[in-house]
Write an enzyme that holds these catalytic residues in place. Structure first.
Site, short mmCIF file in Angstrom:
data_model
loop_
_atom_site.label_atom_id
_atom_site.label_comp_id
_atom_site.label_asym_id
_atom_site.label_seq_id
_atom_site.Cartn_x
_atom_site.Cartn_y
_atom_site.Cartn_z
N ASN A 1 6.73 -9.33 -11.83
CA ASN A 1 7.08 -9.41 -10.34
C ASN A 1 6.93 -10.82 -9.74
O ASN A 1 7.64 -11.45 -9.10
CB ASN A 1 5.83 -8.55 -9.73
CG ASN A 1 6.07 -7.25 -10.22
OD1 ASN A 1 6.90 -6.79 -10.80
ND2 ASN A 1 4.77 -6.34 -10.00
N ASP A 2 5.57 -11.52 -9.97
CA ASP A 2 5.31 -12.80 -9.28
C ASP A 2 6.22 -13.89 -10.30
O ASP A 2 6.75 -14.82 -9.84
CB ASP A 2 3.99 -13.19 -9.37
CG ASP A 2 3.42 -12.58 -8.11
OD1 ASP A 2 3.98 -12.75 -7.09
OD2 ASP A 2 2.22 -12.18 -8.23
N GLU B 1 1.90 -15.38 -14.44
CA GLU B 1 2.85 -15.17 -13.25
C GLU B 1 3.43 -16.52 -12.76
O GLU B 1 4.47 -16.38 -11.83
CB GLU B 1 1.98 -14.39 -12.09
CG GLU B 1 1.03 -13.52 -12.55
CD GLU B 1 0.37 -12.93 -11.69
OE1 GLU B 1 1.19 -12.10 -10.92
OE2 GLU B 1 -0.70 -13.16 -11.25
N ARG C 1 -5.53 -2.65 -10.67
CA ARG C 1 -5.57 -3.50 -9.66
C ARG C 1 -6.85 -3.42 -8.48
O ARG C 1 -6.64 -2.59 -7.56
CB ARG C 1 -4.08 -3.52 -8.52
CG ARG C 1 -2.99 -3.84 -9.27
CD ARG C 1 -1.79 -3.69 -8.23
NE ARG C 1 -0.49 -4.38 -8.66
CZ ARG C 1 0.50 -3.82 -9.61
NH1 ARG C 1 0.38 -2.58 -9.51
NH2 ARG C 1 1.56 -4.31 -9.66
N CYS D 1 2.96 -6.57 -17.76
CA CYS D 1 2.57 -5.41 -16.78
C CYS D 1 3.28 -5.42 -15.30
O CYS D 1 2.94 -4.75 -14.54
CB CYS D 1 1.10 -5.62 -16.56
SG CYS D 1 0.63 -7.08 -15.53
N ARG E 1 9.50 -11.81 -3.32
CA ARG E 1 9.90 -10.50 -3.87
C ARG E 1 9.64 -9.50 -2.76
O ARG E 1 10.11 -8.51 -3.09
CB ARG E 1 8.67 -10.20 -4.80
CG ARG E 1 7.39 -10.13 -4.31
CD ARG E 1 6.29 -10.00 -5.44
NE ARG E 1 5.68 -8.93 -5.56
CZ ARG E 1 4.46 -8.89 -6.45
NH1 ARG E 1 3.98 -9.88 -7.00
NH2 ARG E 1 3.82 -7.40 -6.68
N HIS F 1 0.83 -1.05 -0.13
CA HIS F 1 0.02 -0.19 0.07
C HIS F 1 0.77 1.35 0.04
O HIS F 1 0.58 2.18 -0.87
CB HIS F 1 -0.82 -0.07 1.22
CG HIS F 1 -2.03 0.25 1.03
ND1 HIS F 1 -3.25 -0.39 1.64
CD2 HIS F 1 -2.88 1.12 0.31
CE1 HIS F 1 -4.38 0.00 1.17
NE2 HIS F 1 -4.05 1.07 0.57
C1 PEP Z 1 2.90 -9.05 -11.06
O1 PEP Z 1 2.95 -9.99 -10.49
O2 PEP Z 1 3.90 -8.80 -12.04
C2 PEP Z 1 1.97 -8.16 -11.00
C3 PEP Z 1 1.77 -7.18 -11.97
O3 PEP Z 1 0.94 -8.42 -9.95
P1 PEP Z 1 1.22 -7.70 -8.90
O4 PEP Z 1 2.28 -6.95 -8.55
O5 PEP Z 1 -0.19 -7.16 -8.38
O6 PEP Z 1 1.20 -9.15 -8.09
MG MG Z 2 1.20 -10.71 -9.34
#
Ligand code: PEP
Ligand code: MG
Length: 754
Positions: free
Chosen positions: A625-626, A602, A468, A673, A636, A361
């Site tokens: 990211n995931d 992901e 999101r 993304c 992460r 957040h």
């Molecule tokens: C990701 O995992 O790259 C993603 C965009 O989703 P979040 O960061 O919300 O997990």
């Molecule tokens: Mg994600």
């Protein structure tokens, strides 16, 4: 041994400063190991010396001045080898070097253990004895364990207020590693914010008028006594005698002169009442915890509770927000959205939070507000940062405490250059994201809160590539109803009209929790998260899908994205539910359009099933990211392993290549993304691979457009060819960084963009 170790660690964590912490360590280790000397040396990079910082057994006058140059003596040998040196007779060792002024000559047996924190040798813990003897294996293991356990405490203490002076003498300021929460550089003064009645979060503050502060404290105690009496009276009929006794015990403690006097003593020494209460209560808690009697040990919790009550009375008495310095850097154990909202935005230049992650957040909000942030700073000694000069490096996720003039001026220069670059980049806003050789790649923004929308619009985003939806869920105290969701989604869609919007279904779990839907798991990232939750709760999923479809009524710009898909069964089920929602609305007479649905890539399993996925959906969006986290098995959000987390790891690049190729076989679009889409180095690879669109935080968008408008796709393809031959993320990052510099985009590399 374990009990002794715990006691030492507890004592050290209570120390007011590093000097005191080291003095405790050497005293306790000497006692426990029954040796003649225990000393602690700290390694000073600036002076290239290991300095004697505490000793029990050598000449105390030598503390702070005696030391050995790097490379000299057995102490250096310990640091060089980063392992224990155990020597029967030190003076006979070829590396022995006598430390003048310490009376060291009397000692033969020597054992030194390195104090290492995050691979860095911070110092050396040494024990010595008159007699010639080799230390036992058990003794060596003990010293090593103490050193390892104390490394964190020492790293903590290094940045304490009192210590900062000491530290600036011996080293060049202190820097702490965290995670980049929001890009940019913030230079200012720390202001600690903390939730009410959270004893551990109370910062150190000094007061001038100590007698007035004593009065404030006495009033708070009287208030707490009255509260407890009232509570006792109210519950007198409902509680057993035994439970009632607890209140008597509380009242007794509040009347006890030991505790009260100790607090007053601290106040008279200059501390504010809340800080004095925290220190005194913690001391008593430790005392109770170290008792052998289990009943008394449990009383530690009561003491803590009592402390919280006094604190809350102190806060009731005079809770007014602290004066925010001109250039405020907000520091906290866990900065919440409310704390950010309370601060005057015009004075806010940085945010530092001990907890949190890049997707938490605080990070999202800071990005939305354009304030540099570092989150997840594990060793952050929050209480000691009030009033400290701080630098927030939101590019690299670093915090500098009491920076040296050199570090400060470097960052001032960087901040100036960044401001200039931002102003120049604004000119690109309405120009297309197109390479000089005519390759067009739309750039979208990631959003989550309504407050993100304006910066996203200002960045010239061509739409929303990732909305999101869990964020509006997070700031409420219950699930929003279908109508409430409809209104939120409509607002987002309208703000971006006529541009496309990709709405992701709720992705809670992992590190994103809802206060009204708690999930307690040992392994949350591998547990109940994303689509797994919504498939188990079709009633929530359907409400959301219906709200999205209603908000999108009459236009085909809105697409739905499914997070955390890990199997084809899940994908089929989710697609079935979306269809159900659509058909229900049609039956109810709505003019909804059948939505295009996409899956997030992901979870690595989908790379190998990309054909099956691409046959079912209109588009896929790579959540790098995931994907990076799961491919590399690196959390992460965990600063301990942050060094290992890099989306330019060859495995990640290879995975994305496979996704692009697989999707192309079925005419399925591919977008990226995750944060990778906002990384200038990574973007060279993504465009060469043929990704159709990129979605990123608004603050990265113009930088990425700059890269695309400077770099020919043909050149990016050449770079990709070379990169595919490379075997480590470091090599790839350096290579791409050099390519950016060569293309005149060095400004983007300098700030650090991982
Ligand atoms: C990701 O995992 O790259 C993603 C965009 O989703 P979040 O960061 O919300 O997990
Ligand atoms: Mg994600």
């Amino acid at each position: 041994m374990l009990a002794v170790l715990h006691r030492i660690i507890q004592e050290v964590s209570q120390a007011d400063d590093l000097e005191q912490a080291l003095a405790i360590i050497v005293k306790r280790v000497k006692e426990t190991m029954k040796v003649d000397v225990c000393s602690a040396y700290l390694s000073n990079e600036a002076q290239q010396r290991h300095i004697l910082m505490a000793t029990d057994g050598l000449n105390p006058k030598a503390v702070g001045s005696a030391g050995l140059a790097f490379g000299e003596g057995l102490v250096s040998l310990v640091a060089e080898r980063a392992e224990t040196v155990n020597c029967e007779s030190a003076p006979d060792h070829p590396r022995f070097r006598f430390l003048p002024g310490t009376n060291e000559q009397a000692f033969h047996a020597f054992m030194g253990a390195p104090i290492i924190h995050h691979r860095k040798v911070l110092g050396i813990l040494v024990v010595q004895q008159r007699a010639q003897r080799k230390f036992e294996e058990e003794e060596s293991a003990f010293l090593l364990t103490v050193a390892a356990q104390l490394a964190g405490a020492i790293a903590h203490a290094e940045v304490s207020g009192g210590i900062a002076r000491l530290v600036t003498d011996i080293c060049d300021g202190v820097s702490l590693a965290g995670l980049p929460g929001s890009a940019g550089v913030g230079i200012g003064t720390g202001l600690v914010v903390y939730p009410p009645a959270d004893l551990d979060a109370v910062p150190d503050r000094q007061v001038e008028d100590t007698e007035a502060e004593v009065e404030v404290f006495r009033e708070a105690v009287a208030l707490a006594q009255a509260d407890i009496r009232a509570l006792q009276a109210r519950l007198s009929t409902a509680l057993s005698d035994e439970d009632q006794a607890l209140f008597d015990a509380y009242l007794q403690m509040l009347g006890s002169s030991t505790m009260i006097d100790q607090v007053i003593k601290r106040i008279r020494a200059g501390s504010w009442a809340s800080g004095a209460v925290r220190a005194t209560i913690n001391e008593h808690v430790q005392l109770f915890k170290s008792m052998d009697d289990p009943y008394l040990r449990e009383r530690a919790e009561d003491v803590k509770d009592l402390g919280r009550r006094i604190l809350s009375c102190l806060q009731k008495g005079r809770h007014k927000p602290p004066p925010y310095p001109e250039q405020t850097i907000l520091v906290g154990e866990e900065i919440t959205a409310t704390m950010l909202a309370e601060a005057p935005i015009e004075r806010l230049v940085g945010v530092i939070s001990a907890k949190g992650s890049t997707s938490s957040h605080v990070a999202i909000l800071s990005r939305a507000l354009g304030i540099p942030a570092v989150v997840g700073v594990q060793d952050l000694p929050v209480a000691r940062l009030e009033g400290q000069a701080l630098i927030t490096d939101g590019y690299n996720g670093r915090v500098y405490v009491a920076p040296s003039p050199h570090v400060r001026s470097e960052y001032e220069r960087l901040a100036r250059e960044e401001d200039q670059m931002t102003a120049e980049l604004a000119e690109l806003r309405d120009l297309p994201a197109e390479t000089p050789d005519g390759y067009r790649i739309p750039l979208y923004a990631n959003t989550g809160l309504l407050s993100d929308i304006t910066p996203s619009l200002l960045s010239g985003a061509e739409g929303i590539g990732l909305y999101r939806t869990e964020f509006p869920f997070m700031v409420r105290d219950r699930f929003p109803s279908e109508d409430e969701q409809f209104r939120i989604y409509s607002q987002v869609i309208e703000s971006f009209a006529p541009r496309p919007v990709v709405m992701r279904t709720m992705d809670v779990g992992g590190d994103k929790s809802l206060p009204y839907f708690p999930i307690k798991e040992d392994n949350p990232f591998l547990g109940w998260r994303g689509i797994r939750i919504t498939l188990d709760h079709p009633e929530l999923f359907l409400v959301q899908v219906r709200a999205m479809l209603r908000a999108a009524e009459g236009n085909d710009r809105v697409r739905i994205l499914l997070p955390m898909i890990s199997s084809i069964d899940e994908l089929d089920e989710a697609l079935g539910l979306v269809k159900q929602g659509y058909e229900e609305l049609r039956e109810e007479g709505g003019h909804v359009v059948e939505p295009q649905v996409g899956a997030m890539i992901e979870v690595p399993s989908l790379i190998y099933q990309i054909d099956a996925v691409a046959r079912r959906v209109h588009f896929v969006s790579v959540g790098s990211n995931d994907l990076t986290q799961y491919l590399l098995a690196v959390d992460r959000n965990n600063a301990n392993v942050a060094e290992l987390y890099d989306s330019l790891n060859p495995a990640v690049i290879m995975a994305i290549r496979q996704v692009v190729e697989g999707a192309a076989r079925h005419g399925c679009e591919v977008s990226v993304c995750g944060e990778m889409a906002g990384d200038p180095c990574a973007v060279l690879i993504l465009m060469a691979l043929g990704v159709d669109s990129l979605s990123m935080s608004a603050s990265s968008l113009l930088r990425i457009k700059w890269v695309l408008r400077q770099m020919e796709r043909a050149r990016a393809k050449e770079l990709l060819e070379e990169v595919l031959k490379m075997e480590t993320a470091g090599e790839i990052r350096r290579y791409l960084g050099d390519a950016l510099i060569e293309a005149g985009l060095g400004g983007l590399v300098r700030a650090g963009n991982k």
